[in-house]
Design a protein around this motif. Sequence first.
Motif, mmCIF file in Angstrom:
data_model
loop_
_atom_site.group_PDB
_atom_site.id
_atom_site.type_symbol
_atom_site.label_atom_id
_atom_site.label_comp_id
_atom_site.label_asym_id
_atom_site.label_seq_id
_atom_site.Cartn_x
_atom_site.Cartn_y
_atom_site.Cartn_z
ATOM 1 N N THR A 7 0.721 -1.281 -0.201
ATOM 2 C CA THR A 7 -0.295 -0.424 0.056
ATOM 3 C C THR A 7 0.516 1.211 -0.404
ATOM 4 O OG1 THR A 7 -0.349 0.019 2.354
ATOM 5 C CG2 THR A 7 -1.754 -1.388 1.269
ATOM 6 N N GLN A 8 0.493 2.045 -0.688
ATOM 7 C CA GLN A 8 1.145 3.354 -0.684
ATOM 8 C C GLN A 8 1.743 3.387 1.144
ATOM 9 O OE1 GLN A 8 -1.418 7.360 -0.951
ATOM 10 N NE2 GLN A 8 -0.933 7.093 -3.297
ATOM 11 N N SER A 9 1.048 3.612 2.397
ATOM 12 C CA SER A 9 1.483 3.620 3.583
ATOM 13 C C SER A 9 2.898 1.829 4.204
ATOM 14 C CB SER A 9 0.481 3.137 4.789
ATOM 15 O OG SER A 9 -0.131 1.529 4.839
ATOM 16 N N ASP A 10 2.650 1.142 2.529
ATOM 17 C CA ASP A 10 4.059 0.300 2.917
ATOM 18 C C ASP A 10 5.304 1.304 2.767
ATOM 19 O OD1 ASP A 10 2.432 -1.461 4.027
ATOM 20 O OD2 ASP A 10 2.302 -2.663 2.025
ATOM 21 N N ARG A 11 4.858 1.514 1.673
ATOM 22 C CA ARG A 11 6.025 2.174 0.498
ATOM 23 C C ARG A 11 6.948 3.946 1.412
ATOM 24 N NH1 ARG A 11 1.710 0.330 -3.292
ATOM 25 N NH2 ARG A 11 1.598 3.114 -3.540
ATOM 26 N N PHE A 12 5.204 3.918 2.024
ATOM 27 C CA PHE A 12 5.757 5.531 2.867
ATOM 28 C C PHE A 12 6.881 4.750 3.736
ATOM 29 C CE2 PHE A 12 5.150 8.920 5.881
ATOM 30 C CZ PHE A 12 5.950 9.675 4.761
ATOM 31 N N ARG A 13 6.388 4.154 4.648
ATOM 32 C CA ARG A 13 7.322 3.629 5.904
ATOM 33 C C ARG A 13 9.198 2.402 5.506
ATOM 34 N NH1 ARG A 13 3.638 0.482 7.399
ATOM 35 N NH2 ARG A 13 3.138 1.371 9.235
ATOM 36 N N THR A 14 8.557 2.800 3.807
ATOM 37 C CA THR A 14 9.838 1.307 3.191
ATOM 38 C C THR A 14 10.749 2.810 3.267
ATOM 39 O OG1 THR A 14 8.957 0.189 2.409
ATOM 40 C CG2 THR A 14 11.267 0.460 1.247
ATOM 41 N N VAL A 15 10.444 3.875 2.669
ATOM 42 C CA VAL A 15 11.524 5.862 1.952
ATOM 43 C C VAL A 15 11.688 5.807 3.985
ATOM 44 C CG1 VAL A 15 11.047 7.774 1.547
ATOM 45 C CG2 VAL A 15 10.254 6.360 0.361
ATOM 46 N N LEU A 16 10.570 6.170 4.501
ATOM 47 C CA LEU A 16 11.298 5.904 6.420
ATOM 48 C C LEU A 16 12.562 4.935 6.326
ATOM 49 C CD1 LEU A 16 7.903 6.864 7.854
ATOM 50 C CD2 LEU A 16 9.344 9.192 6.876
ATOM 51 N N GLU A 17 12.374 4.173 6.486
ATOM 52 C CA GLU A 17 12.894 2.806 7.186
ATOM 53 C C GLU A 17 14.429 2.438 6.541
ATOM 54 O OE1 GLU A 17 11.535 -0.899 7.154
ATOM 55 O OE2 GLU A 17 9.584 -0.474 9.072
ATOM 56 N N GLU A 18 14.153 3.586 5.215
ATOM 57 C CA GLU A 18 15.823 2.908 4.196
ATOM 58 C C GLU A 18 16.306 4.994 4.674
ATOM 59 O OE1 GLU A 18 14.667 2.438 0.077
ATOM 60 O OE2 GLU A 18 14.121 0.335 1.227
ATOM 61 N N GLN A 19 15.334 5.857 4.910
ATOM 62 C CA GLN A 19 16.259 7.161 5.207
ATOM 63 C C GLN A 19 16.732 7.177 6.834
ATOM 64 O OE1 GLN A 19 17.265 8.825 2.677
ATOM 65 N NE2 GLN A 19 16.334 7.614 1.710
ATOM 66 N N GLN A 20 16.324 6.279 7.345
ATOM 67 C CA GLN A 20 16.612 5.797 8.780
ATOM 68 C C GLN A 20 16.405 7.758 9.303
ATOM 69 O OE1 GLN A 20 20.449 5.171 9.571
ATOM 70 N NE2 GLN A 20 19.768 2.850 9.337
ATOM 71 N N ILE A 21 14.883 8.103 9.332
ATOM 72 C CA ILE A 21 14.409 9.266 8.982
ATOM 73 C C ILE A 21 12.536 9.760 9.888
ATOM 74 C CG2 ILE A 21 13.310 9.904 7.538
ATOM 75 C CD1 ILE A 21 14.406 12.998 7.543
ATOM 76 N N SER A 22 12.996 9.997 11.424
ATOM 77 C CA SER A 22 11.370 10.066 12.052
ATOM 78 C C SER A 22 10.423 11.154 11.139
ATOM 79 C CB SER A 22 11.669 10.280 13.006
ATOM 80 O OG SER A 22 11.861 12.505 12.700
ATOM 81 N N VAL A 23 9.161 10.724 11.119
ATOM 82 C CA VAL A 23 8.042 11.378 10.231
ATOM 83 C C VAL A 23 8.338 12.721 10.524
ATOM 84 C CG1 VAL A 23 5.680 12.061 10.585
ATOM 85 C CG2 VAL A 23 6.469 9.793 10.469
ATOM 86 N N LEU A 24 8.959 13.274 11.619
ATOM 87 C CA LEU A 24 8.538 14.786 12.169
ATOM 88 C C LEU A 24 9.824 14.892 11.483
ATOM 89 C CD1 LEU A 24 8.042 17.083 13.981
ATOM 90 C CD2 LEU A 24 9.339 16.116 16.053
ATOM 91 N N GLY A 25 10.851 14.361 11.505
ATOM 92 C CA GLY A 25 12.253 15.048 10.592
ATOM 93 C C GLY A 25 12.510 14.777 9.546
ATOM 94 N N PHE A 26 11.237 13.444 8.734
ATOM 95 C CA PHE A 26 10.895 14.064 6.802
ATOM 96 C C PHE A 26 10.339 15.362 6.929
ATOM 97 C CE2 PHE A 26 9.402 11.024 3.273
ATOM 98 C CZ PHE A 26 10.929 11.624 2.902
ATOM 99 N N ALA A 27 9.113 15.395 8.194
ATOM 100 C CA ALA A 27 8.296 16.500 7.546
ATOM 101 C C ALA A 27 8.670 18.320 7.078
ATOM 102 C CB ALA A 27 7.020 16.758 8.759
ATOM 103 N N ILE A 28 9.906 17.868 8.164
ATOM 104 C CA ILE A 28 10.551 19.256 8.168
ATOM 105 C C ILE A 28 11.897 19.276 7.010
ATOM 106 C CG2 ILE A 28 12.793 19.974 9.200
ATOM 107 C CD1 ILE A 28 12.013 19.356 12.529
ATOM 108 N N ARG A 29 12.133 18.271 6.850
ATOM 109 C CA ARG A 29 12.898 18.119 5.431
ATOM 110 C C ARG A 29 12.120 18.235 4.050
ATOM 111 N NH1 ARG A 29 17.134 12.948 4.691
ATOM 112 N NH2 ARG A 29 17.409 14.525 2.847
#
Length: 74
Positions: A7-29
């Motif tokens: 799902t989109q959430s699975d793919r989004f989770r993959t991005v976060l895990e591969e980049q080793q970043i939190s949702v908050l950190g990613f929102a800022i970036r």
Amino acid sequence: MTMENQTQSDRFRTVLEEQQISVLGFAIRLGVASPSQLYSILHGEKEMSAEIAERINELLPQYSVQWLLNGESE
């Protein structure tokens, strides 16, 4: 889980895990005003907008807009 069943959430989770970043950190970036928008995508409550997918792709070109939105590789 195969790539086709992600799902989109699975793919989004993959991005976060591969980049080793939190949702908050990613929102800022990404320059997203409210991280709640990203949390909603992560938890499958909301579809990812084309704008968010484009921002992710601009920041991290290895993730295509098409893959982020519908799992299709280019």
